[in-house]
Design a protein around this motif. Sequence first.
Motif, mmCIF file in Angstrom:
data_model
loop_
_atom_site.group_PDB
_atom_site.id
_atom_site.type_symbol
_atom_site.label_atom_id
_atom_site.label_comp_id
_atom_site.label_asym_id
_atom_site.label_seq_id
_atom_site.Cartn_x
_atom_site.Cartn_y
_atom_site.Cartn_z
ATOM 1 N N HIS A 1 0.814 -1.212 0.000
ATOM 2 C CA HIS A 1 0.000 0.000 0.000
ATOM 3 C C HIS A 1 0.853 1.270 0.000
ATOM 4 C CE1 HIS A 1 -3.062 -2.861 0.620
ATOM 5 N NE2 HIS A 1 -2.990 -2.950 1.939
ATOM 6 N N ASN B 1 2.179 1.738 -3.496
ATOM 7 C CA ASN B 1 1.112 2.104 -4.426
ATOM 8 C C ASN B 1 0.611 3.525 -4.221
ATOM 9 O OD1 ASN B 1 1.098 -0.376 -5.715
ATOM 10 N ND2 ASN B 1 -0.517 -1.235 -4.429
ATOM 11 N N GLU B 2 0.542 3.941 -2.971
ATOM 12 C CA GLU B 2 0.001 5.266 -2.684
ATOM 13 C C GLU B 2 1.062 6.370 -2.791
ATOM 14 O OE1 GLU B 2 -3.125 5.941 -2.286
ATOM 15 O OE2 GLU B 2 -3.997 3.960 -1.941
ATOM 16 N N TRP B 3 2.211 6.160 -2.173
ATOM 17 C CA TRP B 3 3.188 7.252 -2.046
ATOM 18 C C TRP B 3 4.538 6.986 -2.729
ATOM 19 C CZ3 TRP B 3 2.280 8.142 3.918
ATOM 20 C CH2 TRP B 3 1.027 8.758 4.099
ATOM 21 N N TRP C 1 -6.592 1.661 4.003
ATOM 22 C CA TRP C 1 -5.810 1.007 2.945
ATOM 23 C C TRP C 1 -6.000 -0.507 3.009
ATOM 24 C CZ3 TRP C 1 -0.340 3.764 3.153
ATOM 25 C CH2 TRP C 1 -0.468 5.055 2.626
ATOM 26 N N SER D 1 -8.657 3.699 -1.282
ATOM 27 C CA SER D 1 -7.520 4.531 -1.680
ATOM 28 C C SER D 1 -7.833 5.977 -1.325
ATOM 29 C CB SER D 1 -7.263 4.401 -3.183
ATOM 30 O OG SER D 1 -6.136 5.160 -3.568
ATOM 31 N N PRO E 1 -6.624 9.311 -2.525
ATOM 32 C CA PRO E 1 -5.785 9.851 -3.596
ATOM 33 C C PRO E 1 -5.093 11.170 -3.300
ATOM 34 C CG PRO E 1 -8.096 10.179 -4.103
ATOM 35 C CD PRO E 1 -8.053 9.325 -2.874
ATOM 36 N N THR F 1 -3.335 13.874 -0.245
ATOM 37 C CA THR F 1 -2.761 13.988 1.097
ATOM 38 C C THR F 1 -2.367 15.438 1.355
ATOM 39 O OG1 THR F 1 -1.833 11.750 0.877
ATOM 40 C CG2 THR F 1 -0.982 13.121 2.661
ATOM 41 N N SER G 1 -1.435 11.431 -4.888
ATOM 42 C CA SER G 1 -0.557 10.338 -4.456
ATOM 43 C C SER G 1 0.595 10.151 -5.447
ATOM 44 C CB SER G 1 -1.355 9.032 -4.353
ATOM 45 O OG SER G 1 -2.371 9.145 -3.394
ATOM 46 N N GLY H 1 -1.817 5.716 -6.637
ATOM 47 C CA GLY H 1 -3.011 5.116 -6.059
ATOM 48 C C GLY H 1 -3.181 3.666 -6.488
ATOM 49 N N ARG H 2 -4.340 3.100 -6.168
ATOM 50 C CA ARG H 2 -4.558 1.698 -6.478
ATOM 51 C C ARG H 2 -6.022 1.414 -6.766
ATOM 52 N NH1 ARG H 2 -5.050 -1.728 -1.038
ATOM 53 N NH2 ARG H 2 -6.300 -0.275 0.146
#
Length: 284
Positions: free
Chosen positions: A81, A84-86, A174, A179, A181, A183, A192, A196-197
Motif C-alpha cells: 500500500h 502504491n500510494e506514495w 488502505w 484509496s 488519492p 494527502t 498520491s 493510487g490503487r
Amino acid sequence: MDLKIPNSEKTNDILRNYLAIRLKLINPKIRKVLVNPNFVKEIILHPKRKEIELIFNIAKSGRNLNYFQSKRVIQSRFHDHLLNEWNIYHFHLSSEKDKKSKFVKQVDSLLFVYITDDVFVILGTDKHKYGIFADTKWIEILHDNFPELISQYKIKHWKDVNPKVNATERQTLWDKGYSLPMTKIRDTVYFSPGGGRMTSGHGMNVAESVNDILRWIYKLTDQINEYPKELCEYLQILPEKAKFKVQFGKEKLELVEIESKIKLLEFPEILIEKSELIKRIKTA
C-alpha cells in the motif's frame, strides 16, 4: 528471483499478476543518492548503521536492492500500500540472509526510501508497527527537504482534504481496500506520488501497463494478419510454418517467430509498415 504467479489462461490475468510483481521490483541502476538532512546525524549512532551504509553503497553503485525488500514482494497477491500510494519503499535492515529465501532476514527495523528512475532518497528508519506505513511523516520529509521531487503532484488552489485521518486510520482504510488519492502536507495538498490503487489492491500503474501491453499485442496481431506473406519472405521462412508469439524476455516482453527463433522486437516497438517491408525485400 522466482516470481509466484497464479496459473491462468487469460492474457489479462497473466499480465496483471506478472506486473503486480515486476513493478514492485527496483531496477538495478546508478541513481543519485540523497539523505534526509535530519537523519544524517542519526546514522552515526544508529544501531543499524552498518546496514544503512550497506544499502547506501549498493544504491550508489547501482546494484540489486530487492533482497532487502519484504520476501512477499515476489507474490502477485501481496500489495504494498505504501508503494502504491506514495511510491515509498521499505527495506529490512539486516545483512543476514533468510534461510528459506534469497532475501535478507525479515526484521522489525526498517529503512524508508523514495525512489524514482534517477534518484534514491533515504528518508529515515522506524520499527515495523501498525500505522507506520501510512504515516505522513515520510511525505513531510520530501515536502520539507526535497520539494522538487514531488512538486508535480501538487494540487493548485486546494487548501484542505477531508476526511482527516491519522496514520492508523489511514492504514486501516488502505487494508480494507480504500484509496485516499490526496494527502495534505503542511499547507499543500498532493496527489498520491505512487498513483493510487484499484479496489483489487493492484497499483494503478499495473492497470495502465496492462492496457498499454494489450494495445501493443492487438497492433502486432493486426500487422501480422495484414501482410503475413511479405513478413515471412523478409524473415526467409515458409508461411505455412510461421508461428509468432509474445513472450517474457530478460528485461521486456518480446515478439518472436517460433520456427526460426528470431526475436523481432521488444515492447513497445511495432513492426515496420508493409510498404517499408516491401522496399527492404526488394533491396535485400
